[in-house]
Design a protein around this motif. Structure first.
Motif, PDB file in Angstrom:
ATOM      1  N   UNK A 100       0.830  -1.205   0.000  1.00 17.38           N
ATOM      2  CA  UNK A 100       0.000   0.000   0.000  1.00 17.38           C
ATOM      3  C   UNK A 100       0.867   1.259   0.000  1.00 17.38           C
ATOM      4  N   UNK A 101       1.974   1.228   0.747  1.00 13.09           N
ATOM      5  CA  UNK A 101       2.898   2.362   0.783  1.00 13.09           C
ATOM      6  C   UNK A 101       3.489   2.607  -0.602  1.00 13.09           C
ATOM      7  N   UNK A 102       3.947   1.537  -1.251  1.00 13.32           N
ATOM      8  CA  UNK A 102       4.555   1.667  -2.584  1.00 13.32           C
ATOM      9  C   UNK A 102       3.509   2.161  -3.593  1.00 13.32           C
ATOM     10  N   UNK A 103       2.292   1.633  -3.516  1.00 16.50           N
ATOM     11  CA  UNK A 103       1.248   2.073  -4.444  1.00 16.50           C
ATOM     12  C   UNK A 103       0.939   3.564  -4.257  1.00 16.50           C
ATOM     13  N   UNK A 104       0.930   4.025  -3.008  1.00 19.49           N
ATOM     14  CA  UNK A 104       0.680   5.448  -2.749  1.00 19.49           C
ATOM     15  C   UNK A 104       1.809   6.305  -3.305  1.00 19.49           C
ATOM     16  N   UNK A 108       2.043   9.162  -6.499  1.00 19.21           N
ATOM     17  CA  UNK A 108       2.700  10.470  -6.430  1.00 19.21           C
ATOM     18  C   UNK A 108       3.760  10.621  -7.515  1.00 19.21           C
ATOM     19  N   UNK A 109       3.842   9.645  -8.427  1.00 21.10           N
ATOM     20  CA  UNK A 109       4.745   9.633  -9.582  1.00 21.10           C
ATOM     21  C   UNK A 109       6.222   9.543  -9.193  1.00 21.10           C
ATOM     22  N   UNK A 110       6.528   8.875  -8.091  1.00 20.60           N
ATOM     23  CA  UNK A 110       7.919   8.620  -7.736  1.00 20.60           C
ATOM     24  C   UNK A 110       8.406   7.376  -8.481  1.00 20.60           C
ATOM     25  N   UNK A 111       9.695   7.327  -8.764  1.00 21.79           N
ATOM     26  CA  UNK A 111      10.259   6.145  -9.412  1.00 21.79           C
ATOM     27  C   UNK A 111      10.458   5.052  -8.365  1.00 21.79           C
ATOM     28  N   UNK A 112      10.660   3.826  -8.838  1.00 16.09           N
ATOM     29  CA  UNK A 112      10.866   2.711  -7.911  1.00 16.09           C
ATOM     30  C   UNK A 112      12.162   2.874  -7.123  1.00 16.09           C
ATOM     31  N   UNK A 118      12.854   5.393   0.285  1.00 14.94           N
ATOM     32  CA  UNK A 118      11.848   5.682   1.305  1.00 14.94           C
ATOM     33  C   UNK A 118      11.508   4.432   2.125  1.00 14.94           C
ATOM     34  N   UNK A 119      11.447   3.283   1.458  1.00 14.74           N
ATOM     35  CA  UNK A 119      11.154   2.018   2.158  1.00 14.74           C
ATOM     36  C   UNK A 119      12.275   1.694   3.145  1.00 14.74           C
ATOM     37  N   UNK A 120      13.519   1.879   2.736  1.00 14.44           N
ATOM     38  CA  UNK A 120      14.647   1.598   3.627  1.00 14.44           C
ATOM     39  C   UNK A 120      14.634   2.567   4.802  1.00 14.44           C
ATOM     40  N   UNK A 121      14.267   3.835   4.560  1.00 16.50           N
ATOM     41  CA  UNK A 121      14.179   4.799   5.664  1.00 16.50           C
ATOM     42  C   UNK A 121      13.091   4.402   6.659  1.00 16.50           C
ATOM     43  N   UNK A 122      11.967   3.922   6.138  1.00 16.90           N
ATOM     44  CA  UNK A 122      10.835   3.611   7.012  1.00 16.90           C
ATOM     45  C   UNK A 122      10.982   2.262   7.714  1.00 16.90           C
TER      46      UNK A 122
END
Length: 152
Positions: A100-104, A108-112, A118-122
């Motif tokens: 769900x985080x990645x889909x959001x 927002x048009x962020x690249x993978x 962001x995933x590593x930070x979270x």
């Protein structure tokens, strides 16, 4: 007539003992809700989810889920083979929150690559167990074929 119906109801409930008056049919809505909660407590979520469950909840394809796991966006699934029905994947329940985080972030048009940071930070970097599960999943999975290579 009403008294007769009440007597019949009481006679039918008498075999139930002193708790018959607590029947869900004889209480108001709040007491009915309390009765429901006491009688049927909710079970906690299982710590794992099947691939089909995640696909159904998120609307993603299986290939997308596995690709995101390979990129480190999702935790790697535990891959099992029962020898008869093929390969089964069991995802940590955290995969749903991450998907769900990645889909959001994709909305927002962020690249993978940006999303991976962001995933590593979270959630932190992948653990050694996660890396081992990812390698085991790669070994058991079928290699991808291009559409031109598929048989029709």
């Amino acid at each position: 007539m009403v008294e007769e119906n009440q007597q019949v109801a009481n006679s039918r409930l008498s075999w139930m003992g002193p708790t018959a008056h607590r029947s869900p049919l004889n209480v108001d809505a709040i007491e009915r809700y309390c009765y429901y909660v006491q009688v049927s407590p909710k079970a906690p979520l299982p710590p794992i989810a099947a691939t089909g469950d995640l696909v159904q909840i998120t609307g993603l394809s299986k290939d997308t889920m596995y690709d995101w796991a390979d990129m480190g966006l999702l935790p790697a699934p535990e891959v099992l083979s029962d020898g008869r029905r093929g390969i089964k994947s069991r995802w940590p329940i955290e995969a749903l929150e991450r998907a769900r985080f990645v889909m959001a972030r994709r909305a927002e048009l962020l690249t993978l690559a940006e999303i991976r940071v962001l995933v590593i930070e979270k959630w932190g970097p992948p653990t050694p167990e996660d890396i081992a599960r990812r390698e085991a999943a790669r070994e058991l999975r079928r290699p991808k074929r291009l559409r031109s290579q598929r048989q029709r």
